[in-house]
Design a protein around this motif. Sequence first.
Motif, short mmCIF file in Angstrom:
data_model
loop_
_atom_site.label_atom_id
_atom_site.label_comp_id
_atom_site.label_asym_id
_atom_site.label_seq_id
_atom_site.Cartn_x
_atom_site.Cartn_y
_atom_site.Cartn_z
N GLY A 7 1.66 14.86 8.54
CA GLY A 7 2.78 14.24 7.83
C GLY A 7 3.68 13.40 8.72
O GLY A 7 4.47 12.60 8.23
N ASP A 8 3.57 13.59 10.03
CA ASP A 8 4.31 12.74 10.96
C ASP A 8 3.65 11.38 11.11
O ASP A 8 4.29 10.42 11.56
CB ASP A 8 4.40 13.40 12.34
CG ASP A 8 5.18 14.70 12.33
OD1 ASP A 8 6.16 14.81 11.55
OD2 ASP A 8 4.82 15.61 13.11
N LEU A 9 2.37 11.30 10.75
CA LEU A 9 1.60 10.07 10.92
C LEU A 9 1.39 9.31 9.62
O LEU A 9 1.23 8.09 9.64
CB LEU A 9 0.22 10.40 11.52
CG LEU A 9 0.24 11.09 12.88
CD1 LEU A 9 -1.18 11.48 13.28
CD2 LEU A 9 0.87 10.20 13.93
N LEU A 10 1.34 10.03 8.51
CA LEU A 10 1.06 9.43 7.21
C LEU A 10 2.13 9.83 6.21
O LEU A 10 2.53 11.00 6.17
CB LEU A 10 -0.30 9.90 6.68
CG LEU A 10 -1.50 9.65 7.58
CD1 LEU A 10 -2.72 10.37 7.02
CD2 LEU A 10 -1.77 8.16 7.72
N ARG A 11 2.57 8.87 5.41
CA ARG A 11 3.53 9.20 4.35
C ARG A 11 3.25 8.32 3.14
O ARG A 11 2.75 7.20 3.27
CB ARG A 11 4.97 9.08 4.82
CG ARG A 11 5.39 7.71 5.25
CD ARG A 11 6.79 7.72 5.88
NE ARG A 11 6.99 6.52 6.64
CZ ARG A 11 7.56 5.43 6.15
NH1 ARG A 11 8.01 5.40 4.92
NH2 ARG A 11 7.70 4.35 6.90
N MET A 28 0.85 -1.18 0.00
CA MET A 28 0.00 0.00 0.00
C MET A 28 0.89 1.24 0.00
O MET A 28 1.82 1.32 0.78
CB MET A 28 -0.91 -0.01 1.23
CG MET A 28 -1.66 1.28 1.33
SD MET A 28 -3.18 1.32 2.18
CE MET A 28 -2.98 1.17 3.84
N PRO A 29 0.61 2.20 -0.85
CA PRO A 29 1.47 3.37 -0.97
C PRO A 29 1.41 4.34 0.21
O PRO A 29 2.30 5.14 0.38
CB PRO A 29 1.02 4.06 -2.25
CG PRO A 29 -0.10 3.27 -2.80
CD PRO A 29 -0.38 2.14 -1.90
N ILE A 30 0.36 4.29 1.04
CA ILE A 30 0.30 5.15 2.22
C ILE A 30 0.74 4.33 3.43
O ILE A 30 0.15 3.31 3.75
CB ILE A 30 -1.12 5.72 2.45
CG1 ILE A 30 -1.59 6.51 1.24
CG2 ILE A 30 -1.16 6.55 3.72
CD1 ILE A 30 -0.77 7.76 0.95
N VAL A 31 1.77 4.81 4.10
CA VAL A 31 2.30 4.13 5.29
C VAL A 31 1.87 4.93 6.51
O VAL A 31 1.99 6.16 6.53
CB VAL A 31 3.84 4.04 5.21
CG1 VAL A 31 4.40 3.40 6.48
CG2 VAL A 31 4.26 3.25 3.98
N VAL A 32 1.38 4.24 7.52
CA VAL A 32 0.91 4.87 8.75
C VAL A 32 2.00 4.70 9.81
O VAL A 32 2.39 3.58 10.13
CB VAL A 32 -0.42 4.24 9.21
CG1 VAL A 32 -0.92 4.92 10.48
CG2 VAL A 32 -1.47 4.34 8.11
N ASP A 33 2.47 5.82 10.35
CA ASP A 33 3.55 5.81 11.34
C ASP A 33 3.07 6.17 12.75
O ASP A 33 3.80 6.80 13.52
CB ASP A 33 4.64 6.79 10.91
CG ASP A 33 5.45 6.28 9.73
OD1 ASP A 33 5.64 5.06 9.62
OD2 ASP A 33 5.90 7.11 8.92
N LYS A 77 -3.61 2.00 12.72
CA LYS A 77 -2.15 2.01 12.85
C LYS A 77 -1.47 0.87 12.09
O LYS A 77 -0.31 0.99 11.72
CB LYS A 77 -1.71 2.05 14.31
CG LYS A 77 -1.81 0.78 15.08
CD LYS A 77 -1.36 0.99 16.52
CE LYS A 77 -1.17 -0.29 17.25
NZ LYS A 77 -0.03 -1.05 16.83
N ASN A 78 -2.20 -0.20 11.82
CA ASN A 78 -1.63 -1.31 11.06
C ASN A 78 -1.82 -1.15 9.56
O ASN A 78 -1.49 -2.06 8.79
CB ASN A 78 -2.23 -2.64 11.54
CG ASN A 78 -1.80 -2.97 12.95
OD1 ASN A 78 -0.69 -2.62 13.35
ND2 ASN A 78 -2.67 -3.60 13.71
N GLY A 79 -2.37 -0.01 9.13
CA GLY A 79 -2.52 0.27 7.72
C GLY A 79 -3.65 -0.48 7.03
O GLY A 79 -3.67 -0.58 5.82
N ARG A 80 -4.59 -1.00 7.80
CA ARG A 80 -5.71 -1.75 7.21
C ARG A 80 -6.93 -0.87 6.97
O ARG A 80 -7.90 -1.33 6.38
CB ARG A 80 -6.08 -2.92 8.11
CG ARG A 80 -4.98 -3.96 8.21
CD ARG A 80 -5.43 -5.14 9.03
NE ARG A 80 -6.12 -4.71 10.23
CZ ARG A 80 -5.85 -5.11 11.44
NH1 ARG A 80 -4.91 -5.98 11.65
NH2 ARG A 80 -6.52 -4.66 12.48
#
Length: 81
Positions: A60-64, A1-6, A36-39
Amino acid sequence: MPIVVDIDVMLARRKMPVGVLAERIGITPANLAVLKNGRAKAVRFTTLESLCEVLECQPGDLLRWVPESADSADRVHQAQA
């Protein structure tokens, strides 16, 4: 998935347990885990705003965004860490 959750990164930096964050932003721990697991397929701006307020960060600190080909390499790197 192109959006990563940090979210995990920010939780670690703030030394905050997941349950505390869920309570402070007003969602269930299960729904926070999905996010948080990107689901999650979507996130409400009100939830994003609450996350930023509680974690004292920017969206932007949470999503990239990570290009699809780099995403596979990122997952491999995370699995090895």
